[in-house]
Design a protein around this motif. Structure first.
Motif, PDB file in Angstrom:
ATOM      1  N   VAL A 175      39.936  76.299  53.243  1.00  0.00           N
ATOM      2  CA  VAL A 175      38.791  75.393  53.294  1.00  0.00           C
ATOM      3  C   VAL A 175      38.490  75.008  54.727  1.00  0.00           C
TER       4      VAL A 175
ATOM      5  N   ALA B  92      33.440  71.442  53.627  1.00  0.00           N
ATOM      6  CA  ALA B  92      32.168  72.018  54.043  1.00  0.00           C
ATOM      7  C   ALA B  92      32.034  73.464  53.588  1.00  0.00           C
ATOM      8  N   GLN B  93      33.174  74.166  53.444  1.00  0.00           N
ATOM      9  CA  GLN B  93      33.123  75.575  53.039  1.00  0.00           C
ATOM     10  C   GLN B  93      34.442  75.960  52.399  1.00  0.00           C
TER      11      GLN B  93
ATOM     12  N   SER C 178      32.413  73.284  47.814  1.00  0.00           N
ATOM     13  CA  SER C 178      31.759  72.609  48.939  1.00  0.00           C
ATOM     14  C   SER C 178      31.165  71.292  48.454  1.00  0.00           C
TER      15      SER C 178
ATOM     16  N   GLY D 267      33.437  78.537  59.331  1.00  0.00           N
ATOM     17  CA  GLY D 267      32.371  77.601  58.998  1.00  0.00           C
ATOM     18  C   GLY D 267      31.195  77.659  59.939  1.00  0.00           C
TER      19      GLY D 267
END
Length: 454
Positions: free
Chosen positions: A268, A292-293, A307, A388
């Motif tokens: 992540v 975020a990702q 996310s 990211g």
């Protein structure tokens, strides 16, 4: 004993109208002058001086490498390397096995390491392993007549606790300074490449040469490894940093067992959850790590993380920001099962994930294309600071002297092949197989460039 003496000293300085003259010791009722000398005498034999020697490439005029130029002017062949020496500190943490804990940057690239003891002995040390992610290293010396410093519980430290720093600043053996814990869980960007950080801040003087030395509690326990200072001019200004002993103990255990830290990944990319972002997500609290990702096929993806989730705890340990999550996961061994508590749509949920080996999903390049021989690739994950920010394939290793070593480095990210984006490993495989030539778009740090391979 030492805590009582230190308290008597502090109280005594406040007597006599609340004013005490600097430099005048306060004599107790029993006629003794309060002192930390007994504690220093006890712990000092465990603190060692570390001297390293290495050969580094010599930079010079390229004309001196030209045989015709040297022959014309009758010049000797210049040496290609020059010796380099450095000094640092270390702490004996296991007298029976001869293990010494120090900083990675103290012994990095060293060809020879010698450890100097307080009794005057000099011992040749073997590097068991080091970890640049936490800036820690473990040495081993012959276990004869050694004194070890017991490891304390750094999680028990509080801001305001008295501590003592012992090391060898500027080559001055066993220099002792005292102060207090000024802060906890500090992050120091750019600290020698270390990415996992949760420093103890102290105003006990730390200077060049103190790196790897001991931060000691008044119980006589090792609570930190001195590692860095914050300074505009390179000298001490009362802001020093030490690696917590609990972090050092976990890293040391893996280095002793494997010779390295086998660090797992979750897959992540996270960021701090600020109050503003929390409000935008409709959350009342502002703490946590915002996902975020999520890397495809990663441990996080298999556990069901998405996310927009906000991770608030790992194995019951509170996660207040992105750095907390990096430390919590980065110190776990490969294969460790973790319980992750997170918020989704305002509701608290829990999932279990298994921290996986980042090498398990890597692919050897010989199977893909002969021009890539010597390199290994994997999905782009949190091992790369570009995770990211870009989509591509991560170069996880390059064999020295191989064909790939001419143009690839570990940590590079392949963005496209023959002008076709390769957002994942599957796309990369399809793009390179059967191609007569490879036009690679490579991202390296802040720069990007193309390389044509045939």
């Amino acid at each position: 004993m030492c805590v009582r003496l230190f308290s008597r000293l502090a109280v005594g300085l406040l007597l006599m109208g609340g004013v005490a003259t600097a430099g005048i010791p306060v004599v107790g009722q029993d006629g003794e002058v309060p002192s930390l000398a007994p504690l220093v005498d006890t712990v000092s034999p465990a603190v060692v001086n570390i001297a390293t020697r290495s050969e580094i490439p010599r930079s010079g005029n390229p004309l001196l490498d030209d045989p015709f130029f040297r022959r014309f002017f009758d010049l000797p062949q210049p040496p290609r390397e020059r010796p380099a020496q450095s000094l640092g500190s270390g702490v004996i943490v296991d007298a029976g096995a001869g293990y010494v804990l120090t900083n990675h940057h103290v012994v990095a690239e060293a060809d020879e390491i010698r450890v100097g003891l307080q009794d005057g002995r000099e011992l040749e040390a073997t590097l068991i392993g080091s970890d640049p992610e936490t800036d820690l290293a473990v040495l081993q010396v012959p276990a004869e007549g050694l004194t070890a410093l017991p490891l304390g519980d750094s999680d028990r430290l509080r801001v305001g606790d008295y501590v003592m720093a012992i090391g060898n600043p500027f080559g001055l053996d066993h220099t002792v300074t005292t102060g207090v814990v000024s802060g906890l869980d500090r992050v120091l960007p750019g600290n020698g490449g270390a990415r996992l950080q949760s420093f103890i801040q102290t105003d006990a003087s730390i200077n060049p040469g103190n790196s790897g030395g001991a931060l000691v509690s008044l119980r006589g326990e090792l609570v930190g490894i001195n590692t860095a200072i914050l300074s505009r001019g390179g000298g001490n200004i009362g802001i020093g940093f030490a690696i917590p002993s609990n972090m050092a103990q976990r890293v040391m255990a893996q280095i002793i067992e494997y010779g390295e830290v086998r660090r797992g990944v979750l897959g992540v990319r996270v960021q701090d959850l600020t109050p503003e972002i929390a409000q935008a997500f409709g959350l009342e609290q502002g703490g946590g790590a915002l996902v975020a990702q999520v890397a495809p096929g990663s441990a996080a993806a298999r556990a069901g993380l998405e996310s927009g989730d906000v991770i608030t705890a790992v194995n019951g340990q509170a996660i207040n920001n992105a750095n907390d999550l990096a430390n919590a996961i980065g110190l776990l061994r490969v294969g460790t099962e973790v319980e992750i508590t997170f918020l989704r749509d305002g509701r608290e949920r829990r999932v279990t994930a298994v921290v996986e080996d980042p090498a398990s999903g890597s692919v050897s390049a010989e199977r893909l294309h002969p021009a890539l021989a010597g390199a290994r690739f994997s999905e782009l994950d949190e091992r790369s600071p570009l995770f990211g920010e870009v989509r591509g394939v991560l170069v996880t290793g390059v064999e020295p002297g191989s064909r790939a070593a001419r143009y690839l480095r570990e940590g590079d990210v392949i963005l496209s092949v023959n002008r076709e984006p390769v957002p994942n490993l599957a796309a990369f495989r399809r793009a390179v197989r059967g191609a007569e030539r490879l036009l690679l778009n490579i991202r390296r740090g802040e720069s990007a460039f193309f390389v044509l391979l045939r």
